[in-house]
Write a protein that holds these residues in place. Structure first.
Motif, short mmCIF file in Angstrom:
data_model
loop_
_atom_site.label_atom_id
_atom_site.label_comp_id
_atom_site.label_asym_id
_atom_site.label_seq_id
_atom_site.Cartn_x
_atom_site.Cartn_y
_atom_site.Cartn_z
N SER A 115 0.92 -1.18 -0.13
CA SER A 115 -0.03 -0.21 0.08
C SER A 115 0.83 1.02 0.12
O SER A 115 1.73 1.28 1.03
CB SER A 115 -1.04 -0.02 1.37
OG SER A 115 -1.61 -0.99 1.13
N HIS A 153 1.38 5.56 -0.03
CA HIS A 153 0.74 6.87 0.37
C HIS A 153 1.70 7.85 -0.01
O HIS A 153 2.99 7.61 0.42
CB HIS A 153 0.36 6.67 1.58
CG HIS A 153 0.10 8.28 2.15
ND1 HIS A 153 -1.28 8.84 1.53
CD2 HIS A 153 0.62 9.06 2.83
CE1 HIS A 153 -1.27 10.14 2.13
NE2 HIS A 153 -0.01 10.33 2.88
N ASN A 155 -3.08 7.56 -2.70
CA ASN A 155 -3.12 6.07 -1.99
C ASN A 155 -3.56 5.12 -3.05
O ASN A 155 -4.27 5.15 -3.89
CB ASN A 155 -4.26 5.99 -0.91
CG ASN A 155 -3.75 6.88 0.21
OD1 ASN A 155 -2.99 6.70 0.98
ND2 ASN A 155 -4.79 8.09 0.29
N SER A 183 -2.81 0.65 -4.10
CA SER A 183 -2.16 -0.80 -3.70
C SER A 183 -1.83 -1.41 -4.78
O SER A 183 -2.24 -1.35 -5.94
CB SER A 183 -3.56 -1.59 -2.83
OG SER A 183 -4.00 -0.56 -1.73
#
Length: 594
Positions: A416, A418, A540, A542
């Motif tokens: 993930s 950010h 963000n 993934s």
């Protein structure tokens, strides 16, 4: 270079810009495209006259060139009325054609204005002759004729002022005005000389203060100090010029010139104080530089000592190795590793990077660091072999240095991301599983730029590069955070060349053309074929990457950011900080999946 030769060179390199007309398909559903194509086809009829105007200029036939260029402009205007977007479009070579004809217009302007300027210079030469003969009146008339012709020439052809020889000759001729004035009226000349001395004294303090500001705001390095010292010498020349005219200073002693004298002397005094400050600052910074150079030299010595210890490990024969020799090798490894880590920490300091990253001593440190890193990798493998060959218990070797093979990684892992704004274009994640990146990579450059946003290669590989664009391109590779720049190749239109990947593994280089209108692309040097390219369109994001070889380590790369090593064998969950120039810019969360 003569104008005619320059024009020949321009035409010779640009002659291919004329494109064959393309007629719209009769059953085309886009009327806008049809309008555009008709406009381009009509424009190309005029482009022929543009090239003929250029040919006429090469033969010094300006009348013919004017006629042909007027026809070009007329047809261009008519084409623009059909679809004005052709004037700003890059399709069908229109941007190159427009630029080519703009250069022809400039050359035509210069060719038309040059005879006027030549007449002006003729009057200038006559004025100099009359001045040498003492005929002030005639010299004044001829100088005024020069000024009038010069102004007309520049008004009709402003581009003349971009030619150095013309500017230089104008400057020489304009100096006659002072000489003529001196001859006609000695007092007027003296007043002008006093005014000139006043300006030079002002320039003395102004240029000195500019140099002092530059010196104070810059990091100390020898190149900067040499540049400022050269500016100081130039600054002092203004003072020398202000003091050079003895007649001026004799006149300044008279009562009526006392205020002017005080003004000049005050400015010269301030300039002297400024010059003294620069000299003192340079001397202080030279002492500081000497201290820094000694410190950087100590860094190099530490790395070289570590490299010597590291090479001693590699030179240790495996056969019949004794426990004492193994312990010595392990101690040498620890010492070399400690030296590497200590110096790496110092040179990665943000202050060090900002101040000394481009110093020759720092470049040598980085070279030594690379050599020591490579040696440590090799020596670690060799140390494992020594440990296995030694009669000492394997556990003893493991207790000091973790020589075991790292635990296997998971079958797959999730990540993930950010990121803080602004977002980079993409991220590249991969595993060091023994696989190799693609072979026979081909970089393609067309009229709109590079055709791919990222190319993946291995260090030391050779890749092909092909140009489908027009003009000459010089391609370079840059890795800013490593201060790395390399020339890749030069290529003309429709040429094929090759380049070599010379930047380190686990880095992304920017490939650039020297032409400002071509957007750069990226090329990643990685030792893996198991990678994933992630397009970052939000803060963000993934991803998931399979790990069939159960690799334990990999990397996460972003263009312009610090490489981030990931260890997928350390626990189920890891949180890593993404940095740019050692400053936090985001985070990466890793979660293992079996």
């Amino acid at each position: 270079m003569k104008n005619s030769n320059l024009l020949a060179l321009i035409f010779g390199s640009m002659g291919w810009l004329l494109f064959a007309p393309v007629y719209a398909d009769s059953d085309s559903t886009s009327s806008a495209q049809d309008s555009f194509n008709r406009a381009v086809n009509h424009y190309l009829n005029g482009f022929v006259h543009c090239t003929q105007a250029n040919e006429a200029l090469r033969r010094n036939n300006t009348d013919k060139a004017q006629q042909e260029f007027a026809r070009y402009k007329s047809i261009k205007s008519a084409a623009a009325k059909i679809d004005k977007s052709i004037l700003t479009s890059s399709e069908r070579g229109m941007e190159s054609n427009i630029l080519y004809c703009q250069r022809v217009a400039t050359d035509l302007e210069i060719a038309l204005g040059k005879p006027l300027m030549d007449n002006a210079f003729s009057q200038c030469e006559k004025a100099k002759t009359s001045l040498d003969q003492g005929d002030q009146k005639q010299a004044q008339i001829q100088y005024q004729a020069f000024e009038s012709l010069k102004d007309k020439a520049i008004t009709s052809a402003p581009s003349l002022e971009t030619i150095f020889s013309v500017k230089n000759q104008i400057w020489k001729c304009e100096r006659l005005e002072t000489k003529i004035a001196q001859l006609s009226n000695q007092q007027l000349a003296l007043d002008k000389a006093i005014e000139s001395a006043t300006k030079k004294s002002s320039r003395y303090i102004e240029s000195c203060q500019t140099a002092l500001v530059e010196l104070r705001k810059s990091a100390p390095d020898r190149d900067t100090l040499n540049a400022v010292n050269a500016k100081l010498n130039n600054t002092i020349s203004y003072k020398q010029a202000a003091l050079a005219d003895a007649a001026v200073w004799a006149s300044l002693q008279k009562p009526q010139h006392q205020s002017q004298k005080k003004t000049i002397e005050d400015k010269l005094k301030l300039g002297d104080q400024c010059a003294s400050q620069i000299k003192n600052t340079i001397n202080a910074k030279l002492i500081q530089i000497g201290s820094i150079e000694l410190k950087l030299k100590s860094y190099s010595n530490t790395l070289n000592s570590g490299l010597k210890q590291c090479n001693t490990i590699i030179s240790q024969r495996i056969r019949n190795v004794t426990p004492a020799a193994l312990e010595q090798a392990k101690g040498d490894y620890r010492s070399a590793l400690k030296a590497r880590n200590r110096i790496r920490s110092k040179i990665n300091d943000s202050d060090h990077k900002a101040r000394y990253s481009d110093w020759p001593q720092t470049r040598l440190i980085h070279q030594s660091m690379q050599q020591l890193n490579a040696c440590l990798d090799t020596s670690k493998t060799h140390l494992n072999k020594l440990a296995l060959a030694s009669p000492a218990k394997p556990t003893q070797a493991k207790a000091d240095i973790p020589l075991n093979t790292p635990p296997p990684g998971p079958k797959r892992f999730q990540g993930s991301i950010h990121m803080e704004a602004p977002l980079p274009d993409f991220a590249l994640v991969y595993l060091l599983d023994g696989s190799s990146p693609p072979q026979d990579v081909e970089v393609v450059l067309d009229q709109d730029g590079f055709t791919e946003n990222l190319y993946v290669v291995a260090n030391g590989d050779t890749f092909a590069i092909k140009s489908k664009a027009y003009g000459r391109h010089r391609i370079t590779a840059e890795v800013p955070n490593l201060n790395f720049t390399a020339d890749i190749t030069q290529l003309q239109a429709r040429q094929h060349r090759s380049g070599k990947v010379s930047w380190p593994d686990n880095t992304i280089a920017t490939l650039r053309s020297n032409r400002g209108d071509v957007l750069p692309t990226y090329m990643a040097s990685i030792p893996s074929g198991n990678y994933q390219l992630i397009t970052l369109d939000k803060q963000n994001f993934s991803f998931e990457l399979k790990n069939p070889a159960h690799a334990s380590k990999g990397y996460f790369l972003l263009p312009g950011y610090d490489p981030l090593e990931i260890n997928v064998a350390q626990g189920e969950f890891n949180s890593l900080t993404i940095t740019r120039n050692a400053e936090a810019s985001g985070s990466l969360q890793i979660k293992n999946k079996n």
